[in-house]
Enzyme design. Structure first.
Site, short mmCIF file in Angstrom:
data_model
loop_
_atom_site.label_atom_id
_atom_site.label_comp_id
_atom_site.label_asym_id
_atom_site.label_seq_id
_atom_site.Cartn_x
_atom_site.Cartn_y
_atom_site.Cartn_z
N GLY A 155 9.97 8.61 3.75
CA GLY A 155 9.35 7.46 3.12
C GLY A 155 7.86 7.70 3.05
N GLU A 191 5.53 1.54 -1.95
CA GLU A 191 4.45 2.31 -2.56
C GLU A 191 3.30 2.57 -1.57
OE1 GLU A 191 3.50 1.98 -6.62
OE2 GLU A 191 5.30 0.86 -7.11
#
Length: 387
Positions: A136, A371
């Site tokens: 991630g 993000e």
């Protein structure tokens, strides 16, 4: 996008575009947002209408059938959509800020004609597939692989948490193009264009999320997905570098989404404080509530100002990663703080799904995560201080 490709907007033009976004959002999105959230309904027809308005090509130059908006106008449009529904805003944002940006900045002319032009017209919806279960924040640790096969490539692996995962028509997929024997880290990843329906590309079930429940988030499995050689996007082994540039703009889009969510919570709180009465007086007459509202309004204004300054820097060609990170971390944490205060102002009603602040609270949380988490943004900012 080069400065020459951006349509310079006068203040009157900007106001007209933003007013159009606001009017559409309040008429076509806001009245249905609670139902979409509760039913986990993807608003396919509404997204199609946004495409008809040109909102799926907001930053795409007019020569590719987009609106060619400058960054500031784009952020203001995203805020308006998010103030009505964060789910629609992220559907729009991933398509515009990530998928379209990657194609615009790194695609060949043939790729732009084949994919970007219909995406800008709203005929195709885009998705961006980089994150994996074990990569991630550590994007360079992704494991999906792409191996040469004759004149094409074969992709294998699994992507996680892909927005528009089972609704997109075209995916920008990040995969390793180095070898298991010679890993190159961030310098061994490439980007590929993978159309939906390609044999072996299989979206997983929609995730059951805390918030943004009307946007579709799924895993995407790549079972020996074969694509032609001309589906490589940009330079081989430079995909992560390309993606990080797009993510700077994507982070600003998330900041705009967060500002919209926070603004909606503030507006709902102001209205509720005016109508709700306690001790024979409206809530707005109590100093404790007044001070909450004042702090909420100040933080929303500050988050918006920081974002708008980053957007102006982008148009000057001076945008730095630290600018995007500052805008993103401040706006997302503002959204979480403001929605928390909104629930408190609504009291018991704020905890109920009959009122909007409960949904806004849930929608705000993920802006601190996707993000780039708030922790990652602080790393970017801290490093810039010592550069």
């Amino acid at each position: 996008m080069t400065t020459a490709e951006v349509v310079s907007r006068t203040e009157d033009e900007r106001r007209e575009i933003v007013a159009l976004a606001r009017e559409f959002a309040q008429r076509e999105i806001a009245p249905h947002a609670a139902e979409w959230d509760q039913q986990k309904t993807y608003p396919r027809e509404t997204v199609a209408k946004l495409g008809e308005l040109g909102f799926l090509g907001l930053r795409v130059p007019e020569r590719y059938d987009g609106l060619g908006l400058d960054a500031l106008t784009y952020m203001m449009v995203v805020e308006e959509i998010a103030a009505a529904d964060g789910s629609v805003a992220i559907t729009l944002g991933v398509h515009n800020s990530l998928a379209c940006t990657m194609l615009l900045e790194h695609g060949t002319e043939e790729q732009k004609e084949r994919w970007l032009r219909p995406m800008a017209r709203g005929e195709l919806l885009g998705a961006f597939a980089m994150t994996e279960a074990d990569s991630g924040s550590d994007a360079a640790g992704l494991r999906a692989e792409a191996r040469r096969d004759g004149d094409g490539w074969v992709l294998r692996g699994t992507k996680g948490w892909v927005t528009n995962g089972d609704t997109a028509n075209v995916f920008i997929v990040m995969a390793r193009t180095d070898t298991p024997e010679r890993r190159l880290g961030s310098r061994g990843i490439s980007a590929f264009i993978v159309p939906a329906g390609t044999p072996g590309l299989e979206p997983g079930k929609a995730e059951d999320k805390m918030g943004l429940r009307a946007s579709r988030t799924t895993a995407v499995m790549l079972h020996d997905v074969r694509v032609p050689g001309d589906h490589l996007l940009g330079e081989e082994n430079r995909g992560l570098h390309q993606a990080l540039g797009a993510l700077d703009r994507g982070r600003m889009g998330v900041a705009a989404q967060a500002v919209g969510i926070a603004r909606a919570a503030l507006e709902a709180s102001v209205a509720y404080a005016a109508e709700r009465r306690q001790f024979e007086r409206p809530l707005k007459d109590f100093q404790a509530v007044q001070f909450k509202l004042a702090d909420m309004a100040t933080r929303v204004a500050a988050a918006r100002a920081l974002l708008h300054e980053a957007a102006r820097a982008q148009e000057r060609g001076e945008l730095r990663s630290v600018d995007a990170s500052m805008a993103k971390v401040f706006a997302s944490e503002t959204a979480m703080w403001v929605t928390t205060q909104a629930v408190q102002i609504f009291g018991g009603y704020g905890y109920m799904r009959d009122y909007p602040v409960e949904r806004l609270f849930r929608d705000a949380k993920v802006t601190e995560i996707y993000e780039g988490t708030s922790e990652i943004q602080r790393i970017v900012i801290a490093r810039a201080l010592h550069a």
